[in-house]
Design a protein around this motif. Structure first.
Motif, PDB file in Angstrom:
ATOM      1  N   TYR A  92      13.208   7.002 -12.215  1.00  0.00           N
ATOM      2  CA  TYR A  92      14.342   7.575 -12.918  1.00  0.00           C
ATOM      3  C   TYR A  92      14.702   6.697 -14.121  1.00  0.00           C
ATOM      4  O   TYR A  92      14.755   5.458 -14.009  1.00  0.00           O
ATOM      5  CB  TYR A  92      15.542   7.709 -11.989  1.00  0.00           C
ATOM      6  N   TYR A  93      14.942   7.358 -15.240  1.00  0.00           N
ATOM      7  CA  TYR A  93      15.257   6.684 -16.484  1.00  0.00           C
ATOM      8  C   TYR A  93      16.544   7.248 -17.065  1.00  0.00           C
ATOM      9  O   TYR A  93      16.794   8.446 -16.982  1.00  0.00           O
ATOM     10  CB  TYR A  93      14.168   6.906 -17.529  1.00  0.00           C
ATOM     11  N   CYS A  94      17.334   6.409 -17.690  1.00  0.00           N
ATOM     12  CA  CYS A  94      18.398   6.907 -18.545  1.00  0.00           C
ATOM     13  C   CYS A  94      17.886   6.875 -19.984  1.00  0.00           C
ATOM     14  O   CYS A  94      16.956   6.138 -20.309  1.00  0.00           O
ATOM     15  CB  CYS A  94      19.676   6.093 -18.396  1.00  0.00           C
ATOM     16  N   TYR A  95      18.505   7.696 -20.812  1.00  0.00           N
ATOM     17  CA  TYR A  95      18.022   7.814 -22.177  1.00  0.00           C
ATOM     18  C   TYR A  95      19.182   8.103 -23.117  1.00  0.00           C
ATOM     19  O   TYR A  95      20.072   8.911 -22.818  1.00  0.00           O
ATOM     20  CB  TYR A  95      17.000   8.941 -22.291  1.00  0.00           C
ATOM     21  N   GLN A  96      19.124   7.447 -24.266  1.00  0.00           N
ATOM     22  CA  GLN A  96      20.069   7.723 -25.334  1.00  0.00           C
ATOM     23  C   GLN A  96      19.260   7.827 -26.620  1.00  0.00           C
ATOM     24  O   GLN A  96      18.376   6.990 -26.871  1.00  0.00           O
ATOM     25  CB  GLN A  96      21.122   6.620 -25.449  1.00  0.00           C
ATOM     26  N   ALA A  97      19.541   8.825 -27.404  1.00  0.00           N
ATOM     27  CA  ALA A  97      18.782   9.072 -28.624  1.00  0.00           C
ATOM     28  C   ALA A  97      18.735   7.832 -29.508  1.00  0.00           C
ATOM     29  O   ALA A  97      19.775   7.194 -29.749  1.00  0.00           O
ATOM     30  CB  ALA A  97      19.405  10.232 -29.400  1.00  0.00           C
ATOM     31  N   GLY A  98      17.541   7.488 -29.937  1.00  0.00           N
ATOM     32  CA  GLY A  98      17.370   6.359 -30.836  1.00  0.00           C
ATOM     33  C   GLY A  98      17.233   5.014 -30.148  1.00  0.00           C
ATOM     34  O   GLY A  98      17.054   3.990 -30.815  1.00  0.00           O
ATOM     35  N   VAL A  99      17.287   5.018 -28.806  1.00  0.00           N
ATOM     36  CA  VAL A  99      17.206   3.765 -28.048  1.00  0.00           C
ATOM     37  C   VAL A  99      15.895   3.753 -27.262  1.00  0.00           C
ATOM     38  O   VAL A  99      15.546   4.766 -26.645  1.00  0.00           O
ATOM     39  CB  VAL A  99      18.394   3.634 -27.084  1.00  0.00           C
ATOM     40  N   PRO A 100      15.185   2.639 -27.248  1.00  0.00           N
ATOM     41  CA  PRO A 100      13.934   2.588 -26.484  1.00  0.00           C
ATOM     42  C   PRO A 100      14.172   2.868 -25.000  1.00  0.00           C
ATOM     43  O   PRO A 100      15.217   2.507 -24.438  1.00  0.00           O
ATOM     44  CB  PRO A 100      13.460   1.139 -26.698  1.00  0.00           C
ATOM     45  N   TRP A 101      13.185   3.496 -24.365  1.00  0.00           N
ATOM     46  CA  TRP A 101      13.269   3.742 -22.931  1.00  0.00           C
ATOM     47  C   TRP A 101      13.332   2.419 -22.176  1.00  0.00           C
ATOM     48  O   TRP A 101      12.709   1.437 -22.564  1.00  0.00           O
ATOM     49  CB  TRP A 101      12.038   4.515 -22.461  1.00  0.00           C
ATOM     50  N   GLY A 102      14.086   2.412 -21.077  1.00  0.00           N
ATOM     51  CA  GLY A 102      14.118   1.250 -20.214  1.00  0.00           C
ATOM     52  C   GLY A 102      12.940   1.259 -19.259  1.00  0.00           C
ATOM     53  O   GLY A 102      12.027   2.079 -19.384  1.00  0.00           O
ATOM     54  N   GLN A 103      12.990   0.376 -18.269  1.00  0.00           N
ATOM     55  CA  GLN A 103      11.872   0.258 -17.330  1.00  0.00           C
ATOM     56  C   GLN A 103      11.959   1.281 -16.201  1.00  0.00           C
ATOM     57  O   GLN A 103      10.991   1.502 -15.483  1.00  0.00           O
ATOM     58  CB  GLN A 103      11.806  -1.165 -16.751  1.00  0.00           C
ATOM     59  N   GLY A 104      13.107   1.886 -16.049  1.00  0.00           N
ATOM     60  CA  GLY A 104      13.301   2.863 -14.978  1.00  0.00           C
ATOM     61  C   GLY A 104      13.548   2.199 -13.635  1.00  0.00           C
ATOM     62  O   GLY A 104      13.424   0.983 -13.470  1.00  0.00           O
ATOM     63  N   THR A 105      13.916   3.033 -12.671  1.00  0.00           N
ATOM     64  CA  THR A 105      14.137   2.552 -11.309  1.00  0.00           C
ATOM     65  C   THR A 105      13.488   3.543 -10.347  1.00  0.00           C
ATOM     66  O   THR A 105      13.652   4.758 -10.487  1.00  0.00           O
ATOM     67  CB  THR A 105      15.634   2.350 -11.009  1.00  0.00           C
ATOM     68  N   GLN A 106      12.737   3.035  -9.388  1.00  0.00           N
ATOM     69  CA  GLN A 106      11.969   3.873  -8.471  1.00  0.00           C
ATOM     70  C   GLN A 106      12.851   4.413  -7.359  1.00  0.00           C
ATOM     71  O   GLN A 106      13.572   3.664  -6.695  1.00  0.00           O
ATOM     72  CB  GLN A 106      10.820   3.064  -7.856  1.00  0.00           C
ATOM     73  N   VAL A 107      12.779   5.708  -7.156  1.00  0.00           N
ATOM     74  CA  VAL A 107      13.440   6.373  -6.033  1.00  0.00           C
ATOM     75  C   VAL A 107      12.354   7.009  -5.168  1.00  0.00           C
ATOM     76  O   VAL A 107      11.549   7.800  -5.668  1.00  0.00           O
ATOM     77  CB  VAL A 107      14.437   7.449  -6.519  1.00  0.00           C
ATOM     78  N   THR A 108      12.343   6.647  -3.908  1.00  0.00           N
ATOM     79  CA  THR A 108      11.374   7.208  -2.965  1.00  0.00           C
ATOM     80  C   THR A 108      12.127   7.834  -1.808  1.00  0.00           C
ATOM     81  O   THR A 108      12.933   7.171  -1.152  1.00  0.00           O
ATOM     82  CB  THR A 108      10.417   6.134  -2.452  1.00  0.00           C
ATOM     83  N   VAL A 109      11.888   9.120  -1.591  1.00  0.00           N
ATOM     84  CA  VAL A 109      12.534   9.849  -0.504  1.00  0.00           C
ATOM     85  C   VAL A 109      11.462  10.190   0.520  1.00  0.00           C
ATOM     86  O   VAL A 109      10.580  11.009   0.274  1.00  0.00           O
ATOM     87  CB  VAL A 109      13.229  11.123  -1.010  1.00  0.00           C
ATOM     88  N   SER A 110      11.549   9.541   1.658  1.00  0.00           N
ATOM     89  CA  SER A 110      10.504   9.703   2.668  1.00  0.00           C
ATOM     90  C   SER A 110      11.039   9.301   4.032  1.00  0.00           C
ATOM     91  O   SER A 110      11.881   8.409   4.140  1.00  0.00           O
ATOM     92  CB  SER A 110       9.292   8.842   2.312  1.00  0.00           C
ATOM     93  N   SER A 111      10.542   9.971   5.055  1.00  0.00           N
ATOM     94  CA  SER A 111      10.894   9.599   6.413  1.00  0.00           C
ATOM     95  C   SER A 111       9.877   8.621   6.986  1.00  0.00           C
ATOM     96  O   SER A 111      10.011   8.182   8.119  1.00  0.00           O
ATOM     97  CB  SER A 111      10.994  10.848   7.296  1.00  0.00           C
TER      98      SER A 111
END
Length: 111
Positions: A92-111
């Motif tokens: 998952y990433y947040c984004y703002q126009a004109g700003v470089p993408w961040g590294q993101g954060t991993q979300v794993t949904v699993s039993s």
């Protein structure tokens, strides 16, 4: 300006997580912020938007389960994710126009 996502992790189906995105820079409060996600082998997809005034819109796949919010005093946006499903697994990433993408954060949904 930099964007730093956090809050991801491993959660069971039906569980909840809250993601955070901290933004440096003085333009944060006047711009909309978006959340995106990218699952393995898939293109990055838009998830949600929160405007400077706090109005929100969501992708159909997450509407009713995810809630975006922001704290302009802290230069931070949040994504509260409830009733998580395995298909929500992604970086998952947040984004703002004109700003470089961040590294993101991993979300794993699993039993």
């Amino acid at each position: 300006v930099q964007l730093v996502e956090s809050g991801g992790g491993l959660v069971q189906p039906g569980g909840s997580l809250r993601l955070s995105c901290a933004a440096s820079g003085s333009i944060f409060s006047i711009n909309s912020m978006d959340w995106y996600r990218q699952a393995p082998g898939k293109q990055r997809e838009w998830v949600a938007r929160i405007t400077s005034g706090g109005s929100t819109t969501y992708a159909g796949s997450v509407k009713g389960r995810f809630t975006a919010s922001r704290d302009n005093a802290k230069n931070t946006v949040y994504l509260q994710m409830n009733s998580l499903k395995p298909e929500d697994t992604a970086v998952y990433y947040c984004y703002q126009a004109g700003v470089p993408w961040g590294q993101g954060t991993q979300v794993t949904v699993s039993s």
